[in-house]
Design a protein around this motif. Structure first.
Motif, mmCIF file in Angstrom:
data_model
loop_
_atom_site.group_PDB
_atom_site.id
_atom_site.type_symbol
_atom_site.label_atom_id
_atom_site.label_comp_id
_atom_site.label_asym_id
_atom_site.label_seq_id
_atom_site.Cartn_x
_atom_site.Cartn_y
_atom_site.Cartn_z
ATOM 1 N N MET A 1 0.836 -1.196 0.000
ATOM 2 C CA MET A 1 0.000 0.000 0.000
ATOM 3 C C MET A 1 0.871 1.247 0.000
ATOM 4 O O MET A 1 1.962 1.260 0.575
ATOM 5 C CB MET A 1 -0.891 0.032 1.254
ATOM 6 N N THR A 2 0.349 2.284 -0.655
ATOM 7 C CA THR A 2 0.896 3.614 -0.434
ATOM 8 C C THR A 2 0.067 4.257 0.669
ATOM 9 O O THR A 2 -0.833 3.642 1.231
ATOM 10 C CB THR A 2 0.811 4.459 -1.710
ATOM 11 N N LEU A 3 0.365 5.497 0.958
ATOM 12 C CA LEU A 3 -0.425 6.194 1.964
ATOM 13 C C LEU A 3 -1.807 6.573 1.425
ATOM 14 O O LEU A 3 -2.628 7.116 2.163
ATOM 15 C CB LEU A 3 0.307 7.457 2.423
ATOM 16 N N PHE A 4 -2.039 6.308 0.143
ATOM 17 C CA PHE A 4 -3.284 6.730 -0.480
ATOM 18 C C PHE A 4 -4.111 5.547 -0.960
ATOM 19 O O PHE A 4 -5.094 5.729 -1.665
ATOM 20 C CB PHE A 4 -2.989 7.635 -1.693
ATOM 21 N N SER A 5 -3.704 4.325 -0.656
ATOM 22 C CA SER A 5 -4.405 3.162 -1.176
ATOM 23 C C SER A 5 -5.837 3.109 -0.651
ATOM 24 O O SER A 5 -6.095 3.405 0.526
ATOM 25 C CB SER A 5 -3.671 1.874 -0.781
ATOM 26 N N ASP A 6 -6.769 2.707 -1.540
ATOM 27 C CA ASP A 6 -8.145 2.552 -1.093
ATOM 28 C C ASP A 6 -8.289 1.213 -0.367
ATOM 29 O O ASP A 6 -7.381 0.397 -0.358
ATOM 30 C CB ASP A 6 -9.130 2.656 -2.260
ATOM 31 N N GLN A 7 -9.437 1.032 0.249
ATOM 32 C CA GLN A 7 -9.650 -0.176 1.049
ATOM 33 C C GLN A 7 -10.358 -1.237 0.214
ATOM 34 O O GLN A 7 -11.401 -0.969 -0.387
ATOM 35 C CB GLN A 7 -10.465 0.147 2.298
ATOM 36 N N ASP A 8 -9.764 -2.424 0.164
ATOM 37 C CA ASP A 8 -10.384 -3.603 -0.437
ATOM 38 C C ASP A 8 -10.551 -4.624 0.680
ATOM 39 O O ASP A 8 -9.550 -5.034 1.289
ATOM 40 C CB ASP A 8 -9.519 -4.197 -1.550
ATOM 41 N N ASN A 9 -11.769 -5.029 0.970
ATOM 42 C CA ASN A 9 -11.973 -5.999 2.041
ATOM 43 C C ASN A 9 -13.236 -6.804 1.797
ATOM 44 O O ASN A 9 -14.052 -6.480 0.919
ATOM 45 C CB ASN A 9 -12.009 -5.310 3.418
ATOM 46 N N ALA A 10 -13.399 -7.846 2.560
ATOM 47 C CA ALA A 10 -14.570 -8.721 2.463
ATOM 48 C C ALA A 10 -14.762 -9.396 3.817
ATOM 49 O O ALA A 10 -13.923 -9.245 4.718
ATOM 50 C CB ALA A 10 -14.385 -9.761 1.361
ATOM 51 N N LEU A 11 -15.865 -10.112 3.952
ATOM 52 C CA LEU A 11 -16.128 -10.810 5.215
ATOM 53 C C LEU A 11 -16.643 -12.212 4.909
ATOM 54 O O LEU A 11 -17.485 -12.400 4.029
ATOM 55 C CB LEU A 11 -17.145 -10.040 6.059
ATOM 56 N N ILE A 12 -16.112 -13.162 5.653
ATOM 57 C CA ILE A 12 -16.547 -14.552 5.533
ATOM 58 C C ILE A 12 -17.012 -15.002 6.916
ATOM 59 O O ILE A 12 -16.332 -14.744 7.917
ATOM 60 C CB ILE A 12 -15.391 -15.436 4.997
#
Length: 883
Positions: A625-636
């Motif tokens: 990540m850079t300091l500007f990366s967006d969030q990619d996430n999920a939930l199981i």
């Protein structure tokens, strides 16, 4: 406020209930809405599709409301309903999205209307003394006298209102009531007379047909009308005269039949009214009419009562048909109403007198309490002023386009006195010769025109003595009962190593002062030693000790400045990535812990949630990540029975909605592609995830392979890691059982090409006056190279270099390829960090466009040589997977 209450309000105020609009405003995010958002070309910076209940409470959502309901309602109604809903929830204001992100407002949904308590500048005891009228206030109340102003404003208006009410009762209410009742009587008479005329018409038609003579028809018609009755005891009747007038038929006054009625006046009627003559005149003029007079009470010749009659003509026979009703019931009801109103007026007058006496009694205490409250407000204002003046930051308060207040810190910082500051505009303080100040100047001017949102900018200020100061200028919206404004904060920036140490100290706000020397040694180690493990652990401990999301966010806001200084000191890109990645992991872990604590207290008594794993995806999982990366996430989450699946998912969506919103506030933007756990598409049970991966692997469509790239880079940031391990084992088995998958996946990976022309030169893009190359595009072929080999050989570590190291250890790739890959990856990441730090002074927007024109010829040649080695790696990939 509940949905039904919102709908009641808009139905009353706007004339439309529109419950579907209210549900849309307070509704949950759904995949269908998100699909519409993507198809409409939505921008994640303008639209919050994941936590959109918060977004839909903002002014920016009105356009989306138009799109959603323009086929059902006019735009004027949509706007009225939308704005009324928001104003009802937020005390008359319509917030912007940034107001929620900065904490100016707390979102309110129909699930609950809890309001966070505001921090108090006065203690509870002082509030009680100043604003609840305790202490010595009541002791002095008896000595206070009511002013004449109070009598003219309270007492006399109340007396006059009571008198006007009594007068209006007998001059307006009763006459209107009587007129309404009389109108009902008239309408009834008209309808009854129409019935009698229709009977006569039937006989007249028989005469015309020749079935009988006129004398026979008239005789039969008169006899038929004589027998008609209605009303109380069936004693109301009809009579018939001719136009002379001469009585044709009267059921109760047979002595009048055949007599000339031209001079007839009823003996009981004192007015001497020639009533039959007047009735005939009404028919001659309009063929119908009404008349009031005195007449014999039904069949009692000794009694006379007021009567209202209606007459209508039968022109062919020259007849006048009439009927009437006694209006004594109207007069009786009027009399009863008058008596009741007199009683009501007496009761109301008594109550008003009692209320006036109580007002007089209470007014002494109220007046003294008000004066005491004024003292408390001045005290609170003085304390707020003292807090502001003690701050080491400069402040300007702008309201309605005017500078209202500047604090002493800003005056000392700039060297200008308060009167001088009052004559200046904030942008006059900026160094006019500094080109980088121009965007800041334009933003401040827009703020004073109420045409800009809150923002942060670095700027250079010119003091009165001619010195320059590097500042961080932060503008924040403020809301007041009548006007809105902004608070402009001037925070001095300290450059270099000293600033790095200061930033690190602020990253550990909860550490005791006794550890200051330890923090200093750790900061020194981070600056001069490649081994930063102890430094990272200390940083993570400081984040874990924060007891609220706000404190975690506050600590994270210092991270960009720290990373910038570490980069300037020559720290390797792998360490910088590790700093950003591990801090992200620690922050998200703490956010989830705090959210779970709040959720458990909010849902006390509810069934516990099944075990789950919150997954970081893509660059978040790879720690790239850079300091500007967006969030990619999920939930199981663990499998549950079908009946409870929907309810469990909704509870998780509420939970992840808060997590994603908090990450957004912390500086990690929402994913423009919608890959987030707040999206129901990516909040699934273990079985659902397995089914989804099975479909992806066997379908191998471009869309499924695109999503596979993200979901193959997975890290468990919180929760039950066994769920992720089981899913990985399923993916390994599925890909092994379906070899064509690697054929399609390899072709897809080869679609990510290095930005090189056919002749091997850099393929650049033109952006204004700059010629740029995208560094993220340069890195993507390297990421896909490591990813496909890792999947093929069952390597589950998500990091690109970690995968490469495992592949090298397993002899999948040769030493030469391994070391060349390391060099390419490290060089591109060094450029990426350097470029983002140089092109973004505030360290908050993302920029991967490297200005090639600003590089030296040696730097450009070296970059081209590095990128030109990427196709060689893809050739190996093509050979190994496609033959």
């Amino acid at each position: 406020m509940k949905i039904a209450a919102h709908a009641d309000r808009t139905e009353k105020l706007c004339g439309v209930r529109a419950e579907d609009i209210h549900k849309w405003i307070d509704g949950f995010f759904d995949t269908e809405s998100f699909g519409h958002f993507l198809r409409s070309g939505g921008n994640a910076k303008e639209f919050n599709p994941y936590n959109h209940r918060k977004y839909r409470h903002c002014a920016e959502a009105l356009e989306d409301a138009y799109k959603a309901f323009e086929c059902q309602y006019p735009r004027e109604q949509i706007k009225a309903v939308f704005e009324q809903h928001i104003r009802d929830d937020y005390d008359g204001f319509i917030p912007l999205q940034e107001d929620f992100e900065r904490g100016t407002f707390t979102e309110k949904y129909h699930e609950g209307d809890g309001v966070d308590p505001k921090e108090k500048i006065l203690s509870e005891a002082e509030l009680s003394q100043y604003f609840q009228g305790k202490a010595h206030a009541t002791e002095k109340a008896s000595s206070e006298k009511l002013s004449s102003r109070f009598h003219w404003r309270i007492v006399w208006p109340t007396v006059i209102a009571a008198v006007l009410f009594a007068v209006s009762t007998f001059t307006i209410i009763i006459p209107v009531f009587r007129a309404s009742m009389m109108q009902q009587k008239k309408q009834m008479l008209k309808e009854l007379a129409s019935t009698a005329v229709s009977v006569i018409e039937s006989y007249r038609q028989q005469e015309e047909s020749g079935a009988m003579t006129r004398e026979q028809a008239q005789s039969l018609a008169a006899n038929q009308i004589r027998q008609l009755r209605y009303g109380v005891d069936n004693k109301d009747y009809f009579w018939i005269t001719d136009m002379h007038p001469r009585m044709i038929m009267h059921p109760y006054r047979p002595e009048l039949v055949g007599q000339d009625l031209s001079d007839y006046t009823d003996s009981k009627d004192k007015s001497g009214k020639h009533l039959f003559v007047e009735l005939a005149e009404l028919v001659k003029e309009d063929n119908h009419g009404y008349l009031e007079y005195q007449w014999q009470w039904m069949d009692d010749a000794t009694r006379s009562e007021p009567k209202l009659s209606y007459v209508t003509g039968v022109s062919d026979w020259n007849w006048v048909v009439g009927t009437g009703v006694y209006i004594h019931d109207v007069e009786n009801e009027i009399s009863a109403l008058s008596n009741n109103l007199l009683i009501a007026d007496g009761v109301i007058a008594t109550l008003l007198l009692g209320l006036l006496a109580n007002i007089v009694y209470q007014s002494r205490k109220i007046e003294l309490h008000r004066k005491h409250a004024e003292v408390g407000l001045r005290e609170a204002k003085d304390r707020y002023r003292a807090l502001v003046e003690s701050s080491n930051e400069g402040y300007i308060l702008e309201i309605g386009g005017e500078t209202i207040y500047t604090n002493h810190t800003l005056q000392r910082m700039t060297g200008y006195a308060e009167r001088e500051m009052a004559r200046m505009q904030p942008w006059d303080l900026l160094d006019s010769e500094e080109e980088s100040n121009q965007p800041v100047r334009e933003h401040l001017q827009a703020i004073y025109q109420n045409a800009a949102s809150s923002a942060e900018h670095e700027a250079r200020l010119l003091t009165k003595s001619g010195d320059t100061l590097d500042l961080l200028i932060v503008t924040s919206r403020l809301f007041f009962p009548e006007k809105n404004g902004h608070l402009i904060t001037f925070r001095q920036l300290i450059r270099g190593e000293q600033h790095t140490l200061q930033a690190f100290n602020r990253l550990s706000p909860n550490s005791p002062s006794s550890t200051a020397s330890l923090r200093y040694s750790l900061a020194e180690q981070a600056l001069h030693s490649p081994d930063t493990e102890d430094f990272f652990e200390s940083l993570q401990e400081s984040l874990c000790s924060c007891n609220s999301s706000g404190k975690v966010i506050q600590s994270l806001q210092q991270l960009p400045l720290l990373v910038r200084n570490l980069s300037e000191q020559g720290i390797r890109p792998s360490i910088l990535r590790e700093v950003v990645g591990r801090v992200y992991d620690t922050a998200i872990h703490r956010f989830i812990e705090l959210a779970l604590e709040e959720s458990q207290s909010r849902n006390a008594g509810s069934a516990p949630l099944p075990s789950f794993a919150f997954l970081s995806l893509g660059s978040n999982a790879r720690h790239e990540m850079t300091l500007f990366s967006d969030q990619d996430n999920a939930l199981i989450f663990a499998d549950v029975d079908e009946a409870s699946l929907s309810a469990v998912r909704i509870r998780f969506l509420k939970f992840t909605d808060e997590i994603c919103a908090t990450l957004k506030q912390a500086g990690y933007p929402y994913c423009p592609g919608g890959i987030m756990s707040a999206n129901p598409k990516w909040c699934l049970s273990l079985s659902e995830w397995k089914s989804l991966f099975h479909d992806w692997i066997h379908a191998s469509t471009p869309e499924s392979l695109l999503e596979m790239h993200v979901f193959l880079d997975t890290r468990c940031s919180y929760g039950d890691d066994t769920l992720l391990r089981e899913l990985r084992e399923f993916v390994d088995a599925s890909t092994a059982q379906h070899p064509p998958f690697f054929l399609h996946f390899a072709k897809n990976c080869l679609g990510y090409q290095a930005p090189l022309s056919l002749l091997g030169h850099l393929r650049t893009k033109k952006h204004g006056d700059h010629t740029t190359i995208n560094l993220k595009e340069c890195l993507r072929p390297l990421e896909t190279f490591a990813r496909i080999y890792a999947v093929k050989h069952g390597i589950h570590t998500p990091g690109t270099l970690d995968r490469l190291h495992a592949l090298h250890e397993a002899d999948v790739i040769l030493d030469e390829t391994y070391h060349e890959f390391l060099y390419l990856f490290d060089h591109l990441w060094r450029l990426r960090f350097y470029n983002q730090i140089q092109t973004n002074a505030a360290l908050n927007p993302e920029s991967d466009a490297l200005d090639v024109g600003s590089m030296t010829e040696v730097e450009r040649d070296h970059l081209q040589a590095v990128i030109s080695r990427i196709p060689g790696l893809q050739t190996k990939l093509s050979y190994d997977f496609l033959g």
